[in-house]
Motif scaffolding. Structure first.
Motif, short mmCIF file in Angstrom:
data_model
loop_
_atom_site.label_atom_id
_atom_site.label_comp_id
_atom_site.label_asym_id
_atom_site.label_seq_id
_atom_site.Cartn_x
_atom_site.Cartn_y
_atom_site.Cartn_z
N LEU A 204 1.72 -1.92 -3.84
CA LEU A 204 2.17 -0.76 -4.62
C LEU A 204 1.96 -1.02 -6.11
N ASN A 205 2.31 -2.24 -6.52
CA ASN A 205 2.20 -2.61 -7.93
C ASN A 205 0.75 -2.53 -8.39
N ALA A 206 -0.16 -3.10 -7.58
CA ALA A 206 -1.57 -3.12 -7.97
C ALA A 206 -2.11 -1.69 -8.07
N VAL A 207 -1.74 -0.87 -7.06
CA VAL A 207 -2.28 0.50 -7.07
C VAL A 207 -1.68 1.32 -8.21
N THR A 208 -0.37 1.17 -8.45
CA THR A 208 0.23 1.96 -9.53
C THR A 208 -0.36 1.54 -10.89
N TYR A 216 -7.04 8.07 -10.57
CA TYR A 216 -6.18 8.94 -9.77
C TYR A 216 -6.68 9.13 -8.35
N SER A 217 -7.87 8.67 -8.07
CA SER A 217 -8.38 8.84 -6.70
C SER A 217 -7.82 7.75 -5.78
N GLN A 218 -7.15 6.76 -6.40
CA GLN A 218 -6.58 5.65 -5.62
C GLN A 218 -5.49 6.17 -4.69
N LYS A 219 -5.50 5.69 -3.47
CA LYS A 219 -4.42 6.06 -2.54
C LYS A 219 -3.82 4.77 -1.98
N ALA A 231 7.37 2.84 2.74
CA ALA A 231 6.34 3.80 3.16
C ALA A 231 6.60 5.14 2.48
N GLU A 232 7.90 5.47 2.37
CA GLU A 232 8.29 6.73 1.72
C GLU A 232 7.90 6.70 0.24
N LEU A 233 8.15 5.52 -0.39
CA LEU A 233 7.80 5.36 -1.80
C LEU A 233 6.28 5.50 -1.99
N ALA A 234 5.53 4.88 -1.07
CA ALA A 234 4.06 4.96 -1.16
C ALA A 234 3.61 6.41 -1.05
N GLU A 235 4.27 7.15 -0.13
CA GLU A 235 3.93 8.56 0.05
C GLU A 235 4.21 9.34 -1.24
N SER A 236 5.37 9.03 -1.85
CA SER A 236 5.74 9.73 -3.09
C SER A 236 4.73 9.42 -4.19
N ILE A 237 4.29 8.13 -4.27
CA ILE A 237 3.32 7.76 -5.31
C ILE A 237 1.99 8.48 -5.05
#
Ligand code: ADP
Length: 480
Positions: A204-208, A216-219, A231-237
């Protein structure tokens, strides 16, 4: 490596505490069992040396002469049944061991329990210690009834503690192993659990971070096995990124539309101002000056609009190159030529040196010239009057290196890493959109080259552009 990462905190708050609890429980179990075993030995000694039985056996021999007493004592030892459980001694009234169940009497042996028993009310006393052989034992001395306050000797039972200690040792080992196994299970399951948090958090840290840098295309792809808060946090991000991406595209489209809309009237204003300047030449000086101001400002606005258009092209990935084989030094010559007058007018000296043979590069001439103009323009802009701008070109075997160095204000070490970012301005007092270097960097990157900036605050800045060159046809070199 984080000093107080989740792993470290988990280790100190969970593993260390559990290890301490397990050690405390194991130690308590071992001590309690040891006490229990020693108490059993004590009870066994008490059951062997029952005062009544011993006194009855020796009652008619108390105070008799030593030979008679010794004979009775031998008889007592001969009839002794528990020879395998405890050793038996008989001590005479002078405190000397006269007979033992092993048949062996050692001179060096100590028996403090006998002295203690003499002084005690109960007439018996225990002792725990080592025999002269080094064997650990527990002993009980049972005093024979005294006559006229005088000792008549005692019987002494001795049980070896070696077997008990061996048993306690075995139990300690087993308890220790069980504790270690329990700790291992806790560590193993804990590691599994903590990793299931730490690994996704790192992801999450690396992607954010990457999103923060504008990707912004990063998922975030999360492990499908867990449907938890992470998983919920990842979905929100991911949702947030989508929304930012949409807004960003809208912004870029808006900038593109507005810039296009602005360009048309600006072209007209510029054209008409130039026409009016021609018509009004040598007439009204105030009108002339006014028209020059309008022309200058229009050109500035025009440049800004061009920058914005480049920015929107860059953002939407529409910055396309019309590549062809060009002599890059010709573009550099042009850029220097365009700006030399301005530098001279502003009292800044330009020193320019380049090889006088062509350097063929596969490039878009307009875009490359735009880069040179921008970099030299910056050098002039950020150098005070009296300063010097040095432009040098070196042609290597497979690349060309162009240096634009100035003796200007320089860039602080904090700003330096950011000056190539879009809209980043280190010098807020100078005119400019802060987009020029970002566009230059993009253009050079699209040409598979590099644009590096080094600077010392207050001393000057050096921009280093490297571009791959095409193989040189020797006949092209005028000097070869
Ligand atoms: P701007 O249009 O503001 O000049 P640029 O993207 O070209 O935007 O440059 C970004 C920032 O980098 C500038 O605002 C300026 O602070 C700094 N900079 C660029 N070139 C130089 C230079 N030669 N000397 C000092 N500062 C410079």
């Amino acid at each position: 490596m984080l000093k107080s990462g989740i792993m470290v905190r988990w280790f100190f708050t969970t593993i260390l505490v559990i290890a301490l609890i397990l050690t405390a429980i194991s130690a308590s179990i071992v001590f309690l069992l040891r006490d229990y075993y020693y108490e059993t030995v004590e009870n066994k000694l008490l059951s062997l040396g029952q005062i009544g039985v011993v006194s009855d056996y020796f009652s008619s021999y108390l105070g008799s002469d030593s030979d008679t007493f010794s004979a009775r004592a031998r008889e007592y030892v001969d009839n002794y049944q528990d020879i395998n459980v405890a050793e038996l001694w008989v001590i005479n009234k002078d405190g000397e061991v006269i007979v033992t169940s092993t048949g062996f009497i050692s001179e060096n042996e100590e028996f403090p329990d006998y002295d203690e028993a003499i002084d005690s009310v109960s007439g018996r006393a225990f002792w725990q210690g080592e025999m002269s052989s080094g064997e650990k034992v527990m002993a009980l001395s049972v005093l024979l009834p005294k006559t006229n306050g005088m000792s008549n000797g005692a019987v002494r039972y001795i049980i070896s503690l070696e077997a008990v200690d061996l048993q306690v040792g075995k139990i300690t080992l087993i308890v220790g192993l069980i504790s270690l196994f329990a700790l291992f299970l806790v560590v193993f399951s804990g590691l599994f659990f903590v990793r299931s948090i730490v690994v996704p958090v790192k992801k999450l840290n690396a992607v954010t971070r990457s999103i923060a840098e504008g990707n912004y295309s990063q998922k975030i792809e999360m492990n499908k096995r867990y449907d938890d808060e992470l998983a919920e946090l990842a979905e929100s991000i991911n949702y947030m990124t989508d929304e930012i991406d949409k807004t960003d595209k809208l912004k870029t489209e808006f900038i593109s539309t507005v810039s296009h809309e602005l360009r048309t009237p600006l072209t007209a204003i510029k054209g008409w101002t130039e026409t009016l300047l021609c018509i009004n030449e040598n007439k009204d000086e105030t009108v002339n000056n006014g028209l020059k101001v309008i022309l200058n400002e229009t050109e500035r606005l025009y440049a800004l609009v061009e920058d914005l258009l480049d920015f929107s092209r860059m953002e939407s990935g529409r910055m396309s190159l019309h590549l062809k084989k060009i002599d890059i030094l010709a573009e550099l010559d042009d850029a220097v030529y365009v700006l030399r007058d301005r530098a001279t007018r502003e009292g800044k000296e330009i020193y320019y040196s380049s090889p006088d043979y062509p350097a063929p590069v596969n490039a878009d001439p307009d875009r490359i010239k735009q880069v040179f103009v921008n970099v030299i323009d910056n050098a002039i802009k950020y150098t005070p009057a009296g300063g010097r701008i040095t432009i040098l070109a070196f042609v290597g075997s497979d690349e060309i290196n162009i240096k634009v160095a100035d003796t200007g204000c320089g860039i602080s070490p904090e700003d330096l890493p950011r000056v190539k970012e879009k809209f980043y301005k280190a010098n807020l007092s100078a005119k400019g959109s802060g987009i020029g270097l970002a566009v230059c960097d993009e253009i050079i990157t699209l040409h598979k080259g590099s644009l590096e900036i080094t600077s010392i605050l207050g001393e000057g800045t050096e921009v280093n552009i490297k571009l791959p060159t095409l193989p040189v046809n020797l006949s092209e070199r005028k000097d070869s």
